[in-house]
Design an enzyme around this catalytic site. Structure first.
Site, PDB file in Angstrom:
ATOM      1  N   HIS A 110       0.799  -1.215   0.000  1.00 36.58           N
ATOM      2  CA  HIS A 110       0.000   0.000   0.000  1.00 36.58           C
ATOM      3  C   HIS A 110       0.839   1.275   0.000  1.00 36.58           C
ATOM      4  O   HIS A 110       0.566   2.179  -0.789  1.00 36.58           O
ATOM      5  CB  HIS A 110      -1.053   0.029   1.102  1.00 36.58           C
ATOM      6  CG  HIS A 110      -2.093   1.062   0.787  1.00 36.58           C
ATOM      7  ND1 HIS A 110      -3.020   0.890  -0.200  1.00 36.58           N
ATOM      8  CD2 HIS A 110      -2.264   2.308   1.244  1.00 36.58           C
ATOM      9  CE1 HIS A 110      -3.737   1.983  -0.335  1.00 36.58           C
ATOM     10  NE2 HIS A 110      -3.304   2.875   0.522  1.00 36.58           N
ATOM     11  N   TYR A 161       1.416   5.012  -2.569  1.00 40.09           N
ATOM     12  CA  TYR A 161       1.655   6.396  -2.150  1.00 40.09           C
ATOM     13  C   TYR A 161       3.025   6.881  -2.601  1.00 40.09           C
ATOM     14  O   TYR A 161       3.219   8.077  -2.822  1.00 40.09           O
ATOM     15  CB  TYR A 161       1.482   6.538  -0.637  1.00 40.09           C
ATOM     16  CG  TYR A 161       0.033   6.665  -0.263  1.00 40.09           C
ATOM     17  CD1 TYR A 161      -0.616   7.878  -0.431  1.00 40.09           C
ATOM     18  CD2 TYR A 161      -0.693   5.584   0.203  1.00 40.09           C
ATOM     19  CE1 TYR A 161      -1.957   8.001  -0.140  1.00 40.09           C
ATOM     20  CE2 TYR A 161      -2.033   5.698   0.497  1.00 40.09           C
ATOM     21  CZ  TYR A 161      -2.665   6.907   0.320  1.00 40.09           C
ATOM     22  OH  TYR A 161      -3.990   7.028   0.607  1.00 40.09           O
ATOM     23  N   HIS A 210      -9.977   0.581 -10.902  1.00 37.88           N
ATOM     24  CA  HIS A 210      -9.653   1.596  -9.890  1.00 37.88           C
ATOM     25  C   HIS A 210      -8.213   2.076 -10.036  1.00 37.88           C
ATOM     26  O   HIS A 210      -7.959   3.272 -10.145  1.00 37.88           O
ATOM     27  CB  HIS A 210      -9.897   1.041  -8.487  1.00 37.88           C
ATOM     28  CG  HIS A 210      -9.031   1.639  -7.431  1.00 37.88           C
ATOM     29  ND1 HIS A 210      -9.230   2.923  -6.961  1.00 37.88           N
ATOM     30  CD2 HIS A 210      -7.958   1.173  -6.770  1.00 37.88           C
ATOM     31  CE1 HIS A 210      -8.298   3.207  -6.056  1.00 37.88           C
ATOM     32  NE2 HIS A 210      -7.522   2.164  -5.923  1.00 37.88           N
ATOM     33  N   PHE A 211      -7.252   1.138 -10.057  1.00 38.81           N
ATOM     34  CA  PHE A 211      -5.878   1.639  -9.982  1.00 38.81           C
ATOM     35  C   PHE A 211      -5.371   2.144 -11.341  1.00 38.81           C
ATOM     36  O   PHE A 211      -4.313   2.739 -11.404  1.00 38.81           O
ATOM     37  CB  PHE A 211      -4.925   0.670  -9.288  1.00 38.81           C
ATOM     38  CG  PHE A 211      -4.631  -0.638  -9.968  1.00 38.81           C
ATOM     39  CD1 PHE A 211      -3.922  -0.679 -11.138  1.00 38.81           C
ATOM     40  CD2 PHE A 211      -5.033  -1.825  -9.375  1.00 38.81           C
ATOM     41  CE1 PHE A 211      -3.625  -1.883 -11.748  1.00 38.81           C
ATOM     42  CE2 PHE A 211      -4.745  -3.044  -9.976  1.00 38.81           C
ATOM     43  CZ  PHE A 211      -4.042  -3.064 -11.166  1.00 38.81           C
ATOM     44  N   HIS A 212      -6.150   1.914 -12.387  1.00 39.65           N
ATOM     45  CA  HIS A 212      -5.785   2.602 -13.626  1.00 39.65           C
ATOM     46  C   HIS A 212      -6.246   4.059 -13.600  1.00 39.65           C
ATOM     47  O   HIS A 212      -5.733   4.880 -14.349  1.00 39.65           O
ATOM     48  CB  HIS A 212      -6.325   1.866 -14.848  1.00 39.65           C
ATOM     49  CG  HIS A 212      -5.436   0.735 -15.281  1.00 39.65           C
ATOM     50  ND1 HIS A 212      -5.424  -0.476 -14.646  1.00 39.65           N
ATOM     51  CD2 HIS A 212      -4.484   0.654 -16.258  1.00 39.65           C
ATOM     52  CE1 HIS A 212      -4.518  -1.266 -15.219  1.00 39.65           C
ATOM     53  NE2 HIS A 212      -3.927  -0.604 -16.194  1.00 39.65           N
ATOM     54  N   ARG A 272     -10.277 -10.400 -12.454  1.00 38.46           N
ATOM     55  CA  ARG A 272      -9.076  -9.749 -12.959  1.00 38.46           C
ATOM     56  C   ARG A 272      -8.002 -10.805 -13.216  1.00 38.46           C
ATOM     57  O   ARG A 272      -8.168 -11.951 -12.836  1.00 38.46           O
ATOM     58  CB  ARG A 272      -8.577  -8.702 -11.952  1.00 38.46           C
ATOM     59  CG  ARG A 272      -7.930  -9.311 -10.734  1.00 38.46           C
ATOM     60  CD  ARG A 272      -7.509  -8.284  -9.697  1.00 38.46           C
ATOM     61  NE  ARG A 272      -6.246  -7.630 -10.034  1.00 38.46           N
ATOM     62  CZ  ARG A 272      -5.430  -7.073  -9.118  1.00 38.46           C
ATOM     63  NH1 ARG A 272      -5.746  -7.099  -7.847  1.00 38.46           N
ATOM     64  NH2 ARG A 272      -4.323  -6.494  -9.492  1.00 38.46           N
ATOM     65  N   ARG A 273      -6.907 -10.404 -13.836  1.00 36.42           N
ATOM     66  CA  ARG A 273      -5.745 -11.272 -14.035  1.00 36.42           C
ATOM     67  C   ARG A 273      -6.129 -12.602 -14.667  1.00 36.42           C
ATOM     68  O   ARG A 273      -5.655 -13.659 -14.264  1.00 36.42           O
ATOM     69  CB  ARG A 273      -5.080 -11.575 -12.698  1.00 36.42           C
ATOM     70  CG  ARG A 273      -4.622 -10.357 -11.993  1.00 36.42           C
ATOM     71  CD  ARG A 273      -3.941 -10.693 -10.712  1.00 36.42           C
ATOM     72  NE  ARG A 273      -2.819  -9.806 -10.521  1.00 36.42           N
ATOM     73  CZ  ARG A 273      -1.987  -9.867  -9.510  1.00 36.42           C
ATOM     74  NH1 ARG A 273      -2.123 -10.779  -8.604  1.00 36.42           N
ATOM     75  NH2 ARG A 273      -1.013  -9.026  -9.401  1.00 36.42           N
TER      76      ARG A 273
END
Lengths: 167, 567
Positions: free
Chosen positions: B235, B239, B386-388, B449-450
């Protein structure tokens, strides 16, 4: 350090919002009884099919009475053993309204266990027993998919729950 | 030794409009490696979307094996590109802001070489198909030893880079007793403190679990323990990507708009909070793990909500600064300032579209962290959706905004075809919004996913249109990627040389004197103690519960191609 009046309002509002979100999560667990997986015991992957682990040695559904069922499922590269097969797809057949506790264990690598449109979403990590309980209220066929990459044939690893309408 | 050396180095006057030779090469090579790695990583992205779209199901070029392409995409984009870019950018920010060379230029070059060797080792394993384990490399799946060795070297080198930045700061502090360090360096320091703390988790995992297993020195491991160590790191990793973008928003965007930051102090609070709260929350990646208790999950969910606060502070601070900028240009009314931004400038367009898409990334992040709601989202395509919007959206677009002034400044050449650069930014913005939406919806409909959906034995009917839409997004993003490399190559090889840059780098060399921040913000000893204690409390019980003290590690390794234990 100077803090602007409006910025102070913003901080308070943002904190209250996050607090409200968190309260909603607590409510989802306490009021509505939705739970995340909790440790359910350990199992040596080499022993999964051993006679001492009766549940996993004979995978499948057991009627515990009172509309409750217990399912033992073995996850392995790259299939689920649910003890029942319909049209070539590993299957768990339950009556409408059944409360099913799934126990899943891996024989090899890390797998996933996800039932579409239901609150079942667990990692199946070798060494651990994964447990989730769910009620099947609507009849139909629901896909179970392995949603953690488990090697070459990962995309073929699936099963299904058939919820048969009650008469 | 280093301290003694730095005392003798005179404080350099950095020329405003040209790059020093040392900074040009040191920062430049980091960017060259970053964008070289990215070129291959980026190419894999759209073709995975084409592969997964039921309407196309194309094979991926070069690396036709889906999971190999996916590993390459994740490792090159999320680990290699980011680390090289961030280290290079952090050197630049530190030197320019403090107006002094790094404490040791030799350490910086040594770190670069080690990082490059690490990249080559890891890339060798992936390209030769011996590390099809994805960038999270969860055991008991085992890759070639060079994969783990390479990753270890990248991490160790990043520690050297962080240490170099600290010694530079310490030397500056000695020469500027009692002064507050400018916000850009404050942010860089928080980022590296967080990074070095967090990478201890993955370093222990790789060195003591994965590498020995891969080399055959041991035969068994524990996947649950390894996942806990990985997400101790995982995590803060996100950041680590984000804080350089925040640094650009907080410290560069105001200067590029001719205004000052709305609140320097609350900017520091935001960076400080992220440093403190980004690590003791990582269990929110393990919400569905069987070996972690529900109580620990609840506490980590709570602190995850706390770490959302600095981003909400950022939203206010940055929006207020942009409003000042708009009003200075004559904007009136409640929203007039929105239209008075430099929308046509690739630098500002990159940052502002980055901010906009990051709103979606932040909100979907809060949804992921929402404890029980995670049951509906975990490991579906919602998560990459989300993380894209965070990494490939807010972070990457802001990096583009930085890159479009930094590259001309370092190379001494004009930015090639600025309109093409602006088009690249907007196409990326639209493409990534579409991709995020499509992946999110497909995930709600149960698409995992994946997963090589192009070859899958099943596909949910309801997810089909959304997976097809990801291919449309892939086309837009592919065009944007091509434009990016046209601009890069054009600037380096076909653009006019400039004696002096068009503008000086947007760097503040002094903290605002009229609104000083409490000195405790820079009392790193206190914060280190807080970090150690909070993580012992939040992670200690999780790790102890997962360890099997009677049997130890009993899980055999596996090659991803065969269901046979590696005994």
């Amino acid at each position: 350090m100077h803090i602007d009046k409006f910025e102070r309002y913003w901080i308070v509002a943002a904190s209250l919002m996050l607090g409200a979100f968190f309260a909603a999560l607590i409510a989802s667990t306490i009021v509505f009884g939705v739970h995340l997986p909790d440790p359910a015991g350990r199992i040596n992957p080499a022993d999964v099919e051993d006679w001492t682990n009766q549940g996993f040695a004979t995978p499948g559904l057991r009627d515990m009475g009172d509309n409750h069922y217990e399912a033992h499922i073995v996850a392995q590269m790259w299939l689920y053993n649910t003890g029942d097969v319909v049209d070539g797809v590993p299957t768990v057949r339950v009556p409408q309204g059944a409360v099913v506790t799934f126990n899943v264990a891996s024989k090899d690598v890390t797998h996933g266990f996800y039932i579409e449109y239901h609150n079942v979403n667990i990692m199946v990590i070798p060494g651990q027993i994964s447990r989730a309980t769910v009620t099947f209220n609507r009849p139909g066929t629901y896909r179970i998919v392995c949603h953690e990459y488990c090697g070459n044939g990962h995309h073929n690893m699936n099963a299904q729950v058939i919820v048969e309408p009650s008469a | 030794m280093q301290a003694a050396q730095t005392r003798d180095i005179p404080v350099l006057e950095f020329p405003k409009l040209t790059a020093l030779k040392t900074e040009r090469w040191l920062v430049g090579v980091h960017l060259i490696v970053a964008f070289s790695a990215l070129s291959l990583g980026l190419l894999m992205g759209p073709f995975q979307a084409f592969r997964r779209a039921p309407a196309l199901q194309w094979d991926i070029p070069i690396f036709s094996y889906y999971y190999q392409a996916l590993t390459l995409h994740g490792v090159l984009n999320a680990l290699v590109f980011t680390t090289f870019f961030i280290v290079g950018f952090s050197y630049f920010v530190t030197q320019r802001t403090l107006q002094r060379p790094l404490a040791s230029i030799r350490v910086a070059w040594a770190a670069f070489v080690i990082m490059l060797v690490g990249l080559v080792l890891a890339a060798f394993a992936i390209v030769t198909g011996q590390a099809n384990v994805l960038y999270t490399f969860y055991p008991p799946m085992v890759a070639h030893p060079t994969f783990y060795l390479g990753l270890t070297l990248v991490i160790v080198a990043s520690w050297m880079a962080g240490g170099d930045i600290f010694f530079t700061y310490a030397a500056w502090k000695r020469d500027h007793k009692g002064e507050t360090v400018p916000l850009a360096v404050y942010a860089t320091l928080t980022n590296f403190i967080m990074w070095i703390t967090a990478t201890i988790g993955v370093a222990v995992e790789v060195l003591f679990l994965m590498l020995p297993l891969s080399l055959g020195l041991v035969q068994t491991t524990d996947p649950q323990v390894a996942r806990i160590m990985f997400w101790f790191f995982g995590h803060p990793l996100v950041y680590f990507w984000l804080l350089p973008a925040y640094t650009a928003w907080y410290t560069m965007m105001p200067k590029q708009n001719g205004v000052r930051l709305f609140s320097d102090g609350l900017g520091r609070v935001a960076f400080l909070m992220i440093m403190l709260f980004s690590i003791p929350i990582g269990v929110h990646h393990l919400f569905t793990d069987p070996g972690v208790s529900e109580v620990a999950k609840l506490f980590h969910a709570l602190l995850t909500f706390v770490v959302a606060l600095p981003s909400l502070l950022t939203a206010f601070n940055i929006a207020a600064t942009l409003e000042w900028a708009g009003r200075k240009r004559g904007a009136t009314g409640l929203v007039g300032w929105v239209f008075k931004q430099q929308w046509g400038n690739p630098v500002m367009a990159g940052m502002i579209t980055g901010m906009l898409i990051f709103i979606i990334g932040g909100l979907t992040g809060i949804m992921n962290a929402s404890f029980t709601l995670n049951l509906a989202l975990h490991n579906t395509t919602w998560v990459p959706g989300h993380f894209h919007t965070t990494l490939a959206g807010g972070v990457f677009l802001t990096y583009m905004g930085i890159f479009y002034w930094l590259m001309p400044f370092l190379s001494g050449r004009k930015l090639f075809a600025p309109r093409l650069a602006t088009a690249q930014v907007y196409l990326w913005f639209i493409g990534m919004l579409t991709f995020g939406l499509a992946m999110g919806r497909a995930g709600i409909e149960g698409a995992p996913r994946r997963t090589d959906a192009g070859a899958a034995a099943y596909i949910s009917e309801a997810a089909v249109p959304w997976l097809n839409l990801t291919a449309v997004a892939g086309v837009i993003l592919l065009i944007s990627s091509i434009l990016l490399y046209i601009v890069i190559l054009g600037t380096l090889f076909a653009s006019k040389k400039q004696e002096k840059a068009d503008a000086e780098p947007p760097i503040d060399t002094k903290a605002p004197a009229d609104d000083p921040s409490p000195s405790i913000f820079e009392n790193w000893r206190v914060w280190m103690v807080v970090i150690v204690i909070s993580n012992l409390v939040m992670w200690g019980p999780v790790l102890i519960q997962a360890l099997d003290f009677t049997k130890g590690f009993i899980i055999f390794g596996f090659h991803p191609n065969a269901p046979i234990p590696l005994k």
